[in-house]
Scaffold this active site. Structure first.
Site, short mmCIF file in Angstrom:
data_model
loop_
_atom_site.label_atom_id
_atom_site.label_comp_id
_atom_site.label_asym_id
_atom_site.label_seq_id
_atom_site.Cartn_x
_atom_site.Cartn_y
_atom_site.Cartn_z
N LYS A 11 42.31 -30.38 -29.78
CA LYS A 11 43.20 -29.27 -30.05
C LYS A 11 42.55 -27.97 -29.56
CE LYS A 11 46.23 -27.45 -33.54
NZ LYS A 11 46.79 -27.65 -34.86
N GLU A 44 52.94 -37.68 -24.91
CA GLU A 44 53.37 -36.94 -26.09
C GLU A 44 54.24 -35.78 -25.66
OE1 GLU A 44 49.86 -35.42 -28.02
OE2 GLU A 44 49.05 -34.64 -26.15
#
Length: 147
Positions: A11, A44
């Site tokens: 992230k 994703e």
């Protein structure tokens, strides 16, 4: 095509391709952009995990293989489904499989469980929200939001 750097599982705020993909999706009146890897498999969304529910009553989401960011919501949905004895398979799936699935939904911290009824020009479940998406969303909301 998924043109992000080699570590999308980390992230960071420096994933410009995610921002560009989300912007392009918004221009096309789409809720989310879905990334596809070089082999034609779904990775994703630009800010979400993508799931399918097939006609064999399996929920499928990509395994944690270094190509996706896991996410807390993803982990919660996996747990809820398994506790409800819903078969969950973590594996790669193709764009063709995505289009032909019974249901498609995404998960994220900001969207919880969100059904997807159209991808590109392909309607999913005749353009109707499916029961599995609703069930998982309700489970999530009951367990996290309404406490």
């Amino acid at each position: 095509m998924d043109n992000r750097w080699a570590r999308p599982d980390i992230k960071t705020t420096q994933l410009l391709p995610n921002v560009l993909a989300k912007t392009e999706a918004n221009k096309k009146n789409a809720y989310e952009a879905i990334f596809v890897d070089n082999d034609g498999f779904i990775t994703e969304g630009s800010s979400s995990n993508i799931w399918i529910y097939n006609y064999e009553k399996e929920i499928i989401t990509r395994e944690i293989d270094g190509k996706i960011l896991s996410g807390i919501t993803r982990k919660s949905i996996l747990e809820f489904a398994k506790n409800k004895k819903i078969k969950v398979v973590e594996r790669k799936f193709s764009k063709k499989e995505l289009y032909k699935s019974k249901e498609v939904f995404l998960t994220s911290a900001s969207s919880f469980v969100t059904p997807i009824v159209k991808i590109d020009e392909n309607k999913i479940n005749d353009g109707k929200v499916g029961n599995m998406s609703i069930e998982l969303r309700n489970l999530y909301l009951r367990n996290f939001i309404n406490k």
